[in-house]
Design a protein around this motif. Structure first.
Motif, short mmCIF file in Angstrom:
data_model
loop_
_atom_site.label_atom_id
_atom_site.label_comp_id
_atom_site.label_asym_id
_atom_site.label_seq_id
_atom_site.Cartn_x
_atom_site.Cartn_y
_atom_site.Cartn_z
N LEU A 205 -3.20 3.54 -5.07
CA LEU A 205 -4.03 3.48 -3.86
C LEU A 205 -4.96 2.27 -3.90
CD1 LEU A 205 -4.65 4.85 -1.20
CD2 LEU A 205 -6.14 6.44 -2.43
N ILE A 206 -5.53 1.99 -5.07
CA ILE A 206 -6.39 0.82 -5.24
C ILE A 206 -5.62 -0.44 -4.86
CG2 ILE A 206 -7.50 -0.64 -6.99
CD1 ILE A 206 -8.30 2.06 -8.40
N ASP A 207 -4.37 -0.52 -5.27
CA ASP A 207 -3.54 -1.70 -5.00
C ASP A 207 -3.33 -1.98 -3.52
OD1 ASP A 207 -3.14 -2.40 -7.66
OD2 ASP A 207 -1.27 -1.25 -7.84
N THR A 208 -3.60 -1.00 -2.66
CA THR A 208 -3.38 -1.19 -1.23
C THR A 208 -4.63 -1.61 -0.47
OG1 THR A 208 -3.91 1.11 -0.58
CG2 THR A 208 -1.63 0.64 -1.28
N HIS B 105 -9.61 8.64 2.31
CA HIS B 105 -10.40 8.73 3.55
C HIS B 105 -10.98 7.37 3.93
CE1 HIS B 105 -13.82 9.63 6.14
NE2 HIS B 105 -13.15 10.71 6.51
N ALA B 106 -11.41 6.61 2.93
CA ALA B 106 -12.03 5.30 3.18
C ALA B 106 -11.01 4.18 3.35
CB ALA B 106 -12.95 4.94 2.01
N ALA B 107 -9.77 4.43 2.97
CA ALA B 107 -8.75 3.38 2.96
C ALA B 107 -8.47 2.83 4.36
CB ALA B 107 -7.45 3.93 2.36
N VAL B 108 -8.17 1.55 4.39
CA VAL B 108 -7.79 0.86 5.61
C VAL B 108 -6.26 0.84 5.66
CG1 VAL B 108 -7.83 -1.37 6.81
CG2 VAL B 108 -9.87 -0.56 5.58
N ASP B 109 -5.69 1.35 6.74
CA ASP B 109 -4.23 1.34 6.89
C ASP B 109 -3.74 -0.10 7.00
OD1 ASP B 109 -4.07 4.11 6.86
OD2 ASP B 109 -4.24 4.27 9.05
N ASP B 110 -2.66 -0.39 6.35
CA ASP B 110 -2.04 -1.72 6.39
C ASP B 110 -3.06 -2.83 6.13
OD1 ASP B 110 0.51 -0.64 7.01
OD2 ASP B 110 -0.12 -0.41 9.10
N GLU B 111 -3.85 -2.65 5.10
CA GLU B 111 -4.87 -3.63 4.71
C GLU B 111 -4.24 -5.02 4.60
OE1 GLU B 111 -7.91 -5.64 3.86
OE2 GLU B 111 -8.34 -3.49 3.86
N PRO B 112 -4.76 -6.00 5.34
CA PRO B 112 -4.14 -7.33 5.32
C PRO B 112 -4.39 -8.13 4.04
CG PRO B 112 -6.04 -7.33 6.78
CD PRO B 112 -5.84 -5.91 6.32
N HIS B 113 -5.45 -7.79 3.28
CA HIS B 113 -5.78 -8.57 2.08
C HIS B 113 -6.02 -7.64 0.88
CE1 HIS B 113 -6.12 -12.06 4.65
NE2 HIS B 113 -6.93 -11.38 5.43
N PRO B 114 -4.98 -6.93 0.43
CA PRO B 114 -5.19 -6.04 -0.71
C PRO B 114 -5.46 -6.83 -2.00
CG PRO B 114 -2.86 -6.16 -0.19
CD PRO B 114 -3.59 -6.93 0.88
N VAL B 115 -6.16 -6.19 -2.91
CA VAL B 115 -6.45 -6.83 -4.19
C VAL B 115 -5.15 -7.03 -4.96
CG1 VAL B 115 -8.79 -5.92 -4.39
CG2 VAL B 115 -6.89 -4.61 -5.33
N LYS B 116 -5.16 -8.00 -5.82
CA LYS B 116 -4.02 -8.24 -6.71
C LYS B 116 -4.49 -7.89 -8.11
CE LYS B 116 -1.98 -11.91 -3.92
NZ LYS B 116 -2.56 -11.50 -2.69
N VAL B 117 -4.03 -6.74 -8.58
CA VAL B 117 -4.49 -6.21 -9.85
C VAL B 117 -3.35 -6.20 -10.86
CG1 VAL B 117 -5.44 -4.18 -11.00
CG2 VAL B 117 -6.18 -4.73 -8.69
#
Length: 179
Positions: free
Chosen positions: A22-25, A163-175
């Motif tokens: 989930l963090i990756d998204t 709940h806080a997540a943004v759907d289809d996040e355009p700039h996800p972190v690169k972990v």
């Protein structure tokens, strides 16, 4: 009585893996805002209760406010870094005499650091799981009870991020996960 650990949870278990996925998204700002707000809501009250009527160190609240301001674009990371360092110092100063307070303080300072280091979003969960489990069960429960309560806290953390997540996040972190 089980030996108390600074962190609880299984870093290779299904809950940690679900949280990592989930963090990756999500973006660093989404993760930073969420982690600081979660720590403020969940772990600051635990730390407050453990202070026996004494006020909680202001450095924690300041770091939370700065992390959220940075995540919202109202402050730069350069502006927030002194508060993040101060919260880390406050967590270290908490000492290990009270494992509940120590875990809560580390959860808060680590959560505030998510805006700078997105992998802290996983780290604060392990400290937070310990804080929540020890707060709920006390300091003399068995390890199975602590693990059960830690799993419940991980479930709360995952639900909160969903709940806080943004759907289809355009700039996800690169972990790059090293666990």
């Amino acid at each position: 009585m089980a030996k108390l650990r600074k962190m609880l949870g299984d870093p290779t278990g299904p809950r940690a893996k679900a949280l990592m996925a989930l963090i990756d998204t999500q973006s660093a700002s989404t993760l930073g805002r969420w982690a600081a707000a979660y720590a403020e809501e969940r772990y600051l009250p635990i730390l407050s209760r453990r202070r026996s009527g004494q006020p909680v160190d202001d450095r924690f609240a300041t770091a939370i406010k700065q992390a959220i301001a940075c995540a919202d674009g109202n402050a730069t990371l350069k502006d927030a870094k002194p508060a993040l360092r101060a919260a880390l110092a406050a967590a270290r100063e908490t000492g290990d005499a009270d494992p509940v307070a120590q875990a809560a303080a580390r959860a808060i300072s680590t959560a505030c650091g998510v805006i700078q280091t997105p992998t802290n979003a996983l780290g604060f969960a392990f400290y937070g799981a310990a804080a929540a489990a020890y707060d709920q069960a006390g300091l003399s429960a068995d390890s199975a009870e602590y693990e059960r309560l830690a799993d419940m806290e991980f479930d709360r953390i995952i639900a909160s991020l969903r709940h806080a997540a943004v759907d289809d996040e355009p700039h996800p972190v690169k972990v790059r996960w090293n666990c």
